[in-house]
Design a protein around this motif. Structure first.
Motif, PDB file in Angstrom:
ATOM      1  N   UNK A 180       0.833  -1.200   0.000  1.00 49.75           N
ATOM      2  CA  UNK A 180       0.000   0.000   0.000  1.00 49.75           C
ATOM      3  C   UNK A 180       0.869   1.253   0.000  1.00 49.75           C
ATOM      4  N   UNK A 181       1.820   1.331   0.914  1.00 49.38           N
ATOM      5  CA  UNK A 181       2.767   2.456   0.993  1.00 49.38           C
ATOM      6  C   UNK A 181       4.167   1.889   0.841  1.00 49.38           C
ATOM      7  N   UNK A 182       4.921   2.403  -0.117  1.00 49.65           N
ATOM      8  CA  UNK A 182       6.271   1.906  -0.356  1.00 49.65           C
ATOM      9  C   UNK A 182       6.252   0.661  -1.221  1.00 49.65           C
ATOM     10  N   UNK A 183       7.115  -0.306  -0.868  1.00 53.76           N
ATOM     11  CA  UNK A 183       7.185  -1.529  -1.645  1.00 53.76           C
ATOM     12  C   UNK A 183       8.000  -1.359  -2.909  1.00 53.76           C
ATOM     13  N   UNK A 184       7.917  -2.355  -3.790  1.00 54.19           N
ATOM     14  CA  UNK A 184       8.669  -2.337  -5.031  1.00 54.19           C
ATOM     15  C   UNK A 184       7.695  -2.524  -6.191  1.00 54.19           C
ATOM     16  N   UNK A 185       8.129  -2.142  -7.371  1.00 54.14           N
ATOM     17  CA  UNK A 185       7.279  -2.275  -8.554  1.00 54.14           C
ATOM     18  C   UNK A 185       7.206  -3.737  -8.970  1.00 54.14           C
ATOM     19  N   UNK A 186       5.972  -4.255  -9.128  1.00 59.46           N
ATOM     20  CA  UNK A 186       5.818  -5.659  -9.483  1.00 59.46           C
ATOM     21  C   UNK A 186       5.284  -5.858 -10.894  1.00 59.46           C
ATOM     22  N   UNK A 187       4.647  -4.829 -11.466  1.00 58.34           N
ATOM     23  CA  UNK A 187       4.103  -5.003 -12.806  1.00 58.34           C
ATOM     24  C   UNK A 187       3.825  -3.638 -13.424  1.00 58.34           C
ATOM     25  N   UNK A 188       4.046  -3.539 -14.712  1.00 57.93           N
ATOM     26  CA  UNK A 188       3.689  -2.344 -15.482  1.00 57.93           C
ATOM     27  C   UNK A 188       2.309  -2.581 -16.094  1.00 57.93           C
ATOM     28  N   UNK A 189       1.360  -1.725 -15.775  1.00 57.41           N
ATOM     29  CA  UNK A 189      -0.014  -1.879 -16.258  1.00 57.41           C
ATOM     30  C   UNK A 189      -0.218  -0.990 -17.476  1.00 57.41           C
ATOM     31  N   UNK A 190      -0.537  -1.566 -18.630  1.00 60.70           N
ATOM     32  CA  UNK A 190      -0.669  -0.766 -19.847  1.00 60.70           C
ATOM     33  C   UNK A 190      -2.026  -0.079 -19.943  1.00 60.70           C
ATOM     34  N   UNK A 191      -2.072   0.941 -20.775  1.00 62.33           N
ATOM     35  CA  UNK A 191      -3.311   1.670 -21.021  1.00 62.33           C
ATOM     36  C   UNK A 191      -4.405   0.731 -21.529  1.00 62.33           C
ATOM     37  N   UNK A 192      -5.632   0.947 -21.051  1.00 61.96           N
ATOM     38  CA  UNK A 192      -6.771   0.196 -21.538  1.00 61.96           C
ATOM     39  C   UNK A 192      -7.205  -0.944 -20.637  1.00 61.96           C
ATOM     40  N   UNK A 193      -6.385  -1.307 -19.649  1.00 70.29           N
ATOM     41  CA  UNK A 193      -6.778  -2.389 -18.759  1.00 70.29           C
ATOM     42  C   UNK A 193      -7.736  -1.873 -17.691  1.00 70.29           C
ATOM     43  N   UNK A 194      -8.613  -2.770 -17.206  1.00 69.18           N
ATOM     44  CA  UNK A 194      -9.573  -2.430 -16.151  1.00 69.18           C
ATOM     45  C   UNK A 194      -9.551  -3.558 -15.123  1.00 69.18           C
ATOM     46  N   UNK A 195      -9.364  -3.205 -13.849  1.00 70.45           N
ATOM     47  CA  UNK A 195      -9.241  -4.186 -12.780  1.00 70.45           C
ATOM     48  C   UNK A 195     -10.348  -4.011 -11.745  1.00 70.45           C
ATOM     49  N   UNK A 196     -10.700  -5.095 -11.064  1.00 69.73           N
ATOM     50  CA  UNK A 196     -11.563  -5.011  -9.888  1.00 69.73           C
ATOM     51  C   UNK A 196     -10.689  -4.582  -8.707  1.00 69.73           C
ATOM     52  N   UNK A 197     -11.228  -3.738  -7.862  1.00 74.09           N
ATOM     53  CA  UNK A 197     -10.503  -3.288  -6.669  1.00 74.09           C
ATOM     54  C   UNK A 197     -10.828  -4.239  -5.527  1.00 74.09           C
ATOM     55  N   UNK A 198      -9.785  -4.818  -4.938  1.00 73.04           N
ATOM     56  CA  UNK A 198      -9.961  -5.777  -3.849  1.00 73.04           C
ATOM     57  C   UNK A 198      -9.987  -5.098  -2.484  1.00 73.04           C
ATOM     58  N   UNK A 199      -9.259  -3.980  -2.355  1.00 75.85           N
ATOM     59  CA  UNK A 199      -9.161  -3.342  -1.040  1.00 75.85           C
ATOM     60  C   UNK A 199      -8.756  -1.883  -1.222  1.00 75.85           C
ATOM     61  N   UNK A 200      -9.321  -1.014  -0.413  1.00 80.11           N
ATOM     62  CA  UNK A 200      -8.943   0.397  -0.391  1.00 80.11           C
ATOM     63  C   UNK A 200      -7.970   0.606   0.759  1.00 80.11           C
TER      64      UNK A 200
END
Length: 850
Positions: free
Chosen positions: A547-567
């Protein structure tokens, strides 16, 4: 055709595409070489089609057999219609025009100066071949085409390129092919007076003429078509308050500016053979209507951009051949200087410098609401007024230093209103009074109220409106207004204290106004931990492990749509596949995601979430990213859009061509042609087609027509004081000068000073910039100005004193967090000299790589 000959034939057009569409010359040329087989393909030879553009051009097309790839990478062939062009130049320009205007390509692709970044973003949509971007990059590097980019960015033209040769109407009347953005083509017939077809030796400038007539541009065009009563006088473009019409192709000369034999511009020669003529229809004395001036500015800026003309080479006619045209507005030096200044802004920054696409009369498709008003937010008018009034006595007036907005700094009238509205609403009402008077919708001065913009005229000698303020209470001419004026800076006055009330514009809705008066909130929803959301990627962005900090795990390209699991506190956790590369990363329980997500209320849904999370890595996207759009969903199993099937398509068990086909009811599951299927997420160009099962189909354009319907958008408000970060683009900016670059008398340190949008970070913000893809570029910088070169989004530009460092830094996606505020100029001087800053409260949290 040899590579040298091929590239030589394209060079000027490729440079033109950079000036006009921000498509890099190297990308244009390399794609052309690959797509056309060095100009030897059957499509290029038969149709001048260099880029394999499908469809028709001005109604012309050819049918060819072409290779395509399935989502799984298999090759197949189809017969398709391809555009047929009159020449190569038309193909070059149409290619770039399509990239910018089709809506398929992210804006970030055209905000970069890196050919690698641009073709990677373009290639994902442009071609089905999985190696396409790599092939283009190899072509660029093999033939050194990146040198073209550096030259074009520095202002090189690549040679002579005439857009009049793009296939428009060559003679007689009738409409052209619409190659120009700010004026239409309706060429008159050839004749000896108004269209003599003189040869243009070169184009060195633009000459502005005033036409005293009550006729419209369209009616006057017909007069020119009839020979103008024998007068030897022609105009390439004529402009009035509602239109602009090209009457003569820009590659022909006309009689217009050699009427006395006096040639007053040194080195110009015969102006008829070296300049473009613009006629301005105007019946006013000594001034010009704002709408006419806007049209003239757009036309002049486009022509100057096309031919790479400096703005100083736009001359009023009397400075070229000495003819005094009656009642010409341009004799007013201040007014003409103002016109040139705005023309330069449009030439460099684009048409929205004055036309402002976020707003309009309600008919535009820009970023505003259908009414032309700014979408509401919680207590939006109160917040705007509160922000504006907070600057009373804290800003002095300066047109030259109008973007140095910080306590004790400077602004002018329009930069002040732009700042406060943008800071609160995240919407830009424009950088000058011309743009702002076109925002929202018109209301009478007698009806203006809190939240409206009010304008004055004749506060100095320039076209109206010349001054703007924000109404904070009351109604009509006696309303209270906050403004930035020449005498007291930001102050509160009564509207009629300044003579010359001119207009009022309403930029907020009745509901928002009523809320500001009654303590009711007409609000756009904000993110809640109890809501159900989808997250759409509008520009390439990173997902992180925490949520805060961490490392980059994936590059998300334009046009993708995801369900939000947690705020979370700073980010939104999304449901998606991280990929094989991260299999050894930190493990997370699928059940934990299942427990957290509102998309998992049933056992079947819980199973789905577990499947989606089986990569073992959490993915968090900063909720304040400028590259995402968050939408609230009505129910946990609501779809985010639909896909209409164009070719029978397999249903797979994952968002990958390597996934297995689902076997159901004794046979492989497929969807048939013209079936309309609900979509619940989009990932890797695959759509999730079940709310309870891991079932995916390819969304490649050959297979499906996709419609994403996310209507209930929500807002997020970044609070830097709580350690929250924002993900945005950080861009290198070079200011190369013999004189040291200074702000408030402090010499800037290369790589440690930055420019930021005022609604993002105020001047004096010491910020930490983290580049997940290249930590070596991480740095702390101080925001020293809000005067950005770029116009799209909440960008940050880092100052460099040389082109090499700027080029090496390029354009980066970064996490930005606030460290503290520093005092200007004393603390700023200490920071650049490496001295210890005085004690101050640092901002905790939200900073990665510590």
């Amino acid at each position: 055709m040899t590579p040298a000959n091929f590239f030589g034939k394209l060079k000027a057009g490729a440079y033109y595409n950079w000036r006009t569409y921000r498509v890099l010359p190297s990308v244009c040329a390399a794609q052309a070489a690959i797509e056309s087989g060095w100009g030897e393909s059957g499509l290029t030879k038969s149709a001048n089609n260099l880029f394999g553009m499908k469809g028709s051009y001005n109604g012309a097309s050819v049918t060819m057999r072409t290779a395509e790839y399935t989502a799984g990478g298999s090759l197949y062939y189809i017969n398709a219609a391809f555009r047929k062009y009159p020449n190569w130049n038309a193909s070059v320009v149409d290619y770039a025009n399509n990239l910018r205007k089709s809506g398929y390509y992210p804006a970030s692709a055209f905000a970069t100066q890196s050919y690698r970044t641009q073709i990677t973003l373009i290639g994902r949509v442009y071609a089905t071949s999985p190696s396409y971007a790599a092939d283009v990059i190899k072509m660029i590097e093999t033939y050194g085409l990146d040198k073209w980019d550096k030259d074009a960015i520095a202002g090189g033209t690549g040679g002579t390129f005439d857009p009049s040769e793009l296939g428009g109407s060559g003679g007689g009347s009738g409409s052209g092919d619409g190659q120009y953005k700010t004026f239409q083509e309706d060429y008159i017939k050839e004749n000896s007076t108004t269209r003599p077809k003189l040869k243009l030796s070169s184009i060195k400038g633009i000459v502005i003429h005033e036409i005293q007539t009550n006729a419209t541009a369209a009616a006057f065009r017909n007069t020119l078509n009839s020979g103008y009563q024998g007068k030897k006088m022609g105009f390439h473009v004529i402009v009035d308050k509602s239109s602009a019409i090209a009457t003569v192709p820009l590659n022909e000369g006309v009689y217009h500016a050699d009427r006395t034999g006096q040639r007053l511009v040194t080195g110009l020669g015969n102006p008829n053979n070296a300049t473009i003529s613009i006629g301005v229809i105007n019946t006013n004395v000594n001034e010009i209507p704002t709408s006419t001036l806007q049209n003239l500015t757009l036309v002049a800026a486009e022509i100057a951009r096309i031919y790479n003309l400096p703005t100083k080479n736009i001359w009023p006619a009397y400075l070229v051949d000495g003819v005094i045209e009656p009642q010409a507005w341009y004799y007013n030096a201040i007014a003409y200087s103002s016109f040139l200044a705005v023309t330069e802004a449009v030439k460099v920054g684009g048409e929205d410098a004055i036309t402002n696409p976020d707003y309009g009369d309600g008919s535009s498709s820009g970023g505003g609401s259908s009414s032309g008003l700014i979408p509401g937010g919680e207590g939006v008018i109160k917040d705007v007024i509160k922000e504006a009034v907070s600057w009373e006595g804290k800003l002095k007036y300066s047109m030259e230093r109008r973007y140095e907005i910080y306590p004790g700094g400077y602004a002018d009238c329009s930069s002040f209103t732009q700042y406060v509205v943008r800071k609160v609403t995240k919407r830009d009402i424009g950088a000058n009074t011309w743009a702002q008077v076109a925002s929202g919708k018109s209301v009478s001065i007698s009806q203006m109220r809190a939240g409206d913009l009010v304008f004055w005229e004749k506060t100095y000698n320039a076209p109206p409106p010349t001054h703007v303020g924000l109404v904070i209470s009351g109604q009509g001419p006696t309303a209270k207004v906050v403004h930035c004026g020449t005498s007291a800076g930001v102050a509160i006055i009564t509207a009629n204290q300044i003579p010359g009330l001119y207009a009022a514009r309403r930029i907020f809705s009745d509901a928002d106004y009523n809320a500001s008066q009654n303590n009711n909130n007409a609000s756009k929803p904000t993110v809640s931990t109890k809501g159900t959301y989808a997250l759409a990627i509008t520009g390439a962005t990173n997902a992180y492990s925490q949520d805060i900090g961490g490392y980059s795990v994936k590059r998300l390209p334009t046009g993708e749509v995801y369900r939000v699991a947690e705020v979370g506190t700073n980010s939104l956790k999304i449901v998606g596949k991280v990929g094989v590369a991260m299999q050894n990363a930190k493990s997370v329980s699928a059940q934990a995601i299942s427990d957290a997500t509102p998309f998992s209320v049933t056992a079947a849904q819980s199973s789905l979430v577990a499947d989606l999370a089986d990569d073992g890595v959490e993915m968090w996207v900063p909720m304040h990213s400028t590259s995402i759009q968050i939408a609230e969903l009505p129910t946990v199993d609501a779809s985010i859009g639909t896909a209409r099937i164009k070719i029978p398509v397999k249903v797979l068990d994952g968002p990958s061509a390597m996934s297995k086909q689902i076997y159901e009811g004794g046979k492989n599951k497929t969807y048939a042609i013209d079936q309309v299927v609900p979509i619940y997420a989009i990932e890797n160009r695959f759509g999730l087609v079940s709310p309870t099962k891991d079932e995916w189909i390819t969304l490649a354009s050959a297979y499906a027509e996709v419609s994403v319907e996310l209507e209930t958008l929500v807002t997020t408000e970044v609070d830097f004081s709580k350690g929250q970060t924002i993900e945005t683009q950080v861009i290198g900016r070079a200011i190369v000068s013999d004189e040291p670059f200074q702000a408030e008398g402090v010499i800037m340190k290369s790589g440690a000073a930055a420019f930021a949008h005022p609604d993002l970070l105020p001047i004096g913000s010491l910020i930490k910039i983290e580049i997940p893809t290249n930590p070596d570029l991480n740095r702390e910088v101080v925001v020293v100005s809000n005067n950005l070169e770029t116009t799209n989004g909440n960008n940050i530009e880092i100052y460099f004193d040389n082109e090499l460092d700027k080029y090496n830094f390029g354009t980066r996606n970064a996490l930005v967090s606030l460290v503290r505020q520093v005092e200007i100029p004393d603390e700023l001087d200490k920071f650049f000299n490496g001295d210890e800053l005085s004690p101050g409260a640092d901002v905790g949290g939200g900073i990665i790589f510590e």
